[in-house]
Design a protein around this motif. Structure first.
Motif, short mmCIF file in Angstrom:
data_model
loop_
_atom_site.label_atom_id
_atom_site.label_comp_id
_atom_site.label_asym_id
_atom_site.label_seq_id
_atom_site.Cartn_x
_atom_site.Cartn_y
_atom_site.Cartn_z
N LYS A 9 0.85 -1.20 0.00
CA LYS A 9 0.00 0.00 0.00
C LYS A 9 0.88 1.25 0.00
O LYS A 9 2.07 1.19 0.34
CB LYS A 9 -0.91 0.01 1.22
CG LYS A 9 -0.18 0.35 2.53
CD LYS A 9 -0.38 1.78 2.91
CE LYS A 9 0.68 2.53 3.62
NZ LYS A 9 1.75 2.14 4.39
N GLU A 15 -0.92 11.30 5.91
CA GLU A 15 -0.17 10.57 6.94
C GLU A 15 0.19 11.49 8.11
O GLU A 15 0.26 12.71 7.96
CB GLU A 15 1.09 9.91 6.38
CG GLU A 15 2.05 10.79 5.63
CD GLU A 15 1.65 10.91 4.18
OE1 GLU A 15 0.85 11.84 3.90
OE2 GLU A 15 2.14 10.17 3.34
N VAL A 18 -3.43 11.74 10.28
CA VAL A 18 -4.44 10.69 10.49
C VAL A 18 -4.36 10.11 11.90
O VAL A 18 -5.37 9.68 12.46
CB VAL A 18 -4.30 9.58 9.41
CG1 VAL A 18 -3.04 8.75 9.59
CG2 VAL A 18 -5.51 8.67 9.38
N VAL A 19 -3.18 10.16 12.49
CA VAL A 19 -3.03 9.66 13.86
C VAL A 19 -3.84 10.55 14.82
O VAL A 19 -4.25 10.11 15.89
CB VAL A 19 -1.52 9.62 14.25
CG1 VAL A 19 -1.32 9.20 15.70
CG2 VAL A 19 -0.75 8.69 13.31
N GLY A 100 7.38 2.10 4.18
CA GLY A 100 6.08 2.76 4.03
C GLY A 100 5.17 2.06 3.03
O GLY A 100 4.15 2.60 2.62
N HIS A 140 4.22 -0.52 15.17
CA HIS A 140 4.12 0.94 15.10
C HIS A 140 3.95 1.64 16.43
O HIS A 140 4.02 2.84 16.48
CB HIS A 140 2.90 1.35 14.25
CG HIS A 140 3.12 1.23 12.77
ND1 HIS A 140 2.37 1.94 11.88
CD2 HIS A 140 3.98 0.51 12.07
CE1 HIS A 140 2.78 1.63 10.66
NE2 HIS A 140 3.75 0.75 10.75
N THR A 142 1.58 3.21 18.16
CA THR A 142 0.20 3.71 18.16
C THR A 142 -0.27 3.93 16.73
O THR A 142 -0.42 5.07 16.29
CB THR A 142 0.09 5.04 18.93
OG1 THR A 142 1.05 5.95 18.36
CG2 THR A 142 0.39 4.86 20.40
N PRO A 143 -0.50 2.87 15.98
CA PRO A 143 -0.91 3.04 14.59
C PRO A 143 -2.30 3.64 14.48
O PRO A 143 -3.14 3.47 15.38
CB PRO A 143 -0.91 1.61 14.05
CG PRO A 143 -1.18 0.76 15.24
CD PRO A 143 -0.53 1.46 16.41
N SER A 144 -2.54 4.34 13.37
CA SER A 144 -3.88 4.91 13.17
C SER A 144 -4.86 3.82 12.76
O SER A 144 -6.06 3.95 12.97
CB SER A 144 -3.83 5.97 12.09
OG SER A 144 -3.42 5.38 10.87
N ILE A 146 -4.72 2.76 9.44
CA ILE A 146 -4.91 2.92 7.98
C ILE A 146 -4.26 1.80 7.19
O ILE A 146 -4.82 1.32 6.20
CB ILE A 146 -4.43 4.32 7.50
CG1 ILE A 146 -4.90 4.56 6.06
CG2 ILE A 146 -2.93 4.48 7.63
CD1 ILE A 146 -4.77 6.00 5.61
N THR A 214 8.51 3.69 11.17
CA THR A 214 7.39 4.61 11.37
C THR A 214 7.20 4.95 12.85
O THR A 214 6.84 6.07 13.21
CB THR A 214 6.11 3.98 10.80
OG1 THR A 214 6.32 3.76 9.41
CG2 THR A 214 4.90 4.86 10.98
N VAL A 218 6.52 8.75 14.20
CA VAL A 218 5.24 9.00 14.89
C VAL A 218 5.52 9.52 16.31
O VAL A 218 4.89 10.48 16.78
CB VAL A 218 4.36 7.73 14.91
CG1 VAL A 218 3.17 7.90 15.84
CG2 VAL A 218 3.87 7.40 13.51
N GLY A 298 4.04 8.15 3.81
CA GLY A 298 4.22 7.29 4.98
C GLY A 298 4.91 8.04 6.10
O GLY A 298 4.78 9.25 6.26
O1 PMV Z 1 5.10 4.42 7.13
P1 PMV Z 1 3.74 3.94 6.78
O2 PMV Z 1 3.38 4.06 5.34
O3 PMV Z 1 3.39 2.63 7.35
O4 PMV Z 1 2.70 4.99 7.26
C1 PMV Z 1 2.41 5.32 8.51
C2 PMV Z 1 1.39 6.39 8.48
C3 PMV Z 1 1.40 7.24 9.72
O5 PMV Z 1 0.31 8.13 9.57
C4 PMV Z 1 2.68 8.04 9.81
C5 PMV Z 1 1.22 6.40 10.97
C6 PMV Z 1 -0.13 5.74 11.08
O6 PMV Z 1 -0.24 4.80 11.87
O7 PMV Z 1 -1.09 6.16 10.43
#
Ligand code: PMV
Length: 335
Positions: A9, A15, A18-19, A100, A140, A142-144, A146, A214, A218, A298
Motif C-alpha cells: 500500500k 499521513e 491521520v493519527v 512505508g 508501530h 500507536t498506529p492509526s 490505515i 514509522t 510518529v 508514509g
Molecule cells: O510508514 P507507513 O506508510 O506505514 O505509514 C504510517 C502512516 C502514519 O500516519 C505516519 C502512521 C499511522 O499509523 O497512520
C-alpha cells in the motif's frame, strides 16, 4: 493446503495527521505483495519465513513476535487451539521492509486469510483488518489503523481514525484509549470509506533506500506536537483538508488536478519535521521533470515518495528520480 496474498500500500495523503483524527487516503499497490501458504505437516505448527530468517515452531517464538502474534490471534478468532494443528505456515514477500509500503500489515493479512481458510473459515475484510491492527501495534506503537484497513480491503480507502479502539479479538470491548477524544493511544476502529475512482491515475513510487521505522517518526511528531500544539494542530488541519479535497477530485474524475494538493501535503509534512534531504531531493526532481505533484509518503525521513505522472511524463520523471538518488521505482495505476 491453503494460500492467500495481500498487496502493498501507499499513503496518497494525510499521513501523521491521520493519527490525530484527520482523514487520510491510502491505495493498494499490487506490484508488490505478501503471500502465505499453509500446508499439512506432521511436526506441530511451524512458521517458515526465510526473509526474516525464521524457521521455527510457533511455541518457540516469543508471543510478541509479529508472525506468532497474527497466528495466535487468527487461531483464537476461528476457535482453534495451536496444539491441535500440524501445519507449516510459509511466508514470502516482495514488499520492502520499513519503506512505508505496508509490509508488516500485508504479511499479517496474508497469514490471517490463509490460516483462517485452512481452518475452514473465510474471514471478512473488517475481521481481518481488526486482527492485523492488533499486530500493527507491535510494529508501530500507536498506529492509526490505515495500513491494516487499506491492505485488508485491497481497495483505495478514505480513512478517519475513530475515537474508540476496536473490540478485542476475543470479543470483549477493549479499554477506551487514555489519551483524549481523538482516540490517540490504544488504537481505534476508524471510519472506512472505499470510494470510486472513475478516472484511473498513475503514480511512480520512488524508494530513498533509507529504512525509517514509522514508530520513531510518529513518536517524534507526538513530542513536537506536545511542545507546540497550536502549530501542529494547524498543520494537521491543513493535511485533513487536503485529503478531503483530494477525495472529491478523485471521485469527480479529475485526478490530474491532484498534483498541487500532493505537493502542498509534502510542504506540510516538511514543516512537521518528517522529511529529509533525500526525500526533498526526490520531490524536487519529480516536479522539475514534469510530475503533476510529489510528496513523501508514509512515516517519512526515509522510505518512499510518490509522484503523480502521466503517460507522457512517466519515462522522464522516472529517469530523473533515479538520477536524484532513488534506489528503486514502482509505477502503479490507481483505480
Ligand atoms: O510508514 P507507513 O506508510 O506505514 O505509514 C504510517 C502512516 C502514519 O500516519 C505516519 C502512521 C499511522 O499509523 O497512520
Amino acid at each position: 493446503m491453503s494460500a492467500a496474498a495481500a498487496p502493498g500500500k501507499i499513503i496518497l495523503c494525510g499521513e501523521h495527521a491521520v493519527v490525530y483524527g484527520r482523514p487520510a487516503i491510502a491505495v493498494p499497490v499490487s506490484q508488490v505483495e505478501a503471500r502465505a501458504i499453509v500446508v499439512d505437516s506432521n511436526g506441530g505448527l511451524i512458521i517458515d519465513a526465510p526473509d526474516r530468517g525464521i524457521a521455527s515452531r510457533l511455541a518457540d517464538l516469543p508471543a510478541d513476535d509479529p508472525l506468532a502474534a497474527i497466528v495466535n490471534l487468527t487461531l483464537a478468532k476461528v476457535g482453534r487451539a495451536a496444539d491441535s494443528l500440524s501445519a507449516v505456515v510459509a511466508i514470502q514477500s516482495t514488499i520492502p521492509i520499513a519503506g512505508g509500503l505496508g509490509s508488516g500489515a500485508a504479511v499479517s493479512t496474508a497469514i490471517a486469510r490463509a490460516l483462517a481458510s485452512y481452518c475452514g473459515r473465510e474471514l471478512g475484510a473488517s475481521e481481518i483488518s481488526a486482527l492485523v491492527f492488533e499486530v500493527e501495534k507491535l510494529h508501530h506503537g500507536t498506529p492509526s489503523g490505515i495500513d491494516n484497513t487499506v491492505i485488508a480491503f485491497g481497495r483505495p480507502v478514505y480513512f478517519v481514525r475513530g475515537p474508540h479502539p476496536p473490540p478485542r479479538p476475543d470479543g470483549h470491548p477493549s479499554p477506551l484509549s487514555s489519551d483524549g477524544e481523538r482516540g490517540e493511544g490504544q488504537g481505534a476502529r476508524g471510519e472506512v470509506t472505499t470510494f470510486a475512482v472513475p478516472v484511473p491515475f498513475r503514480l511512480v513510487i520512488a524508494d530513498t533506500g533509507i529504512a525509517s521505522p514509522t514508530k520513531m517518526t510518529v513518536a517524534d511528531v507526538r513530542q513536537a506536537r506536545e511542545a507546540e500544539p497550536q502549530k501542529y494542530e494547524a498543520l494537521f488541519d491543513r493535511c485533513g483538508e487536503i485529503a478531503r479535497r483530494a477525495r472529491a477530485l478523485i471521485e469527480s474524475g479529475e485526478p490530474s488536478s491532484l498534483g498541487e494538493l500532493l505537493t502542498a501535503n509534502h510542504w506540510a509534512l516538511r514543516e512537521m519535521g518528517v522529511s529529509s534531504p533525500e526525500l526533498d531531493r526526490l520531490v524536487d526532481a519529480a516536479l522539475d521533470s514534469g510530475a503533476l505533484g510529489a510528496k513523501l509518503s508514509g512515516g517519512g525521513r526515509g522510505g518512499n515518495m510518490i509522484a503523480l505522472i502521466t503517460a507522457e511524463t512517466e519515462e522522464r520523471v522516472g529517469e530523473c528520480l533515479l538520477k536524484a538518488g532513488a534506489k528503486r521505482l514502482i509505477t502503479t495505476t490507481v483505480g
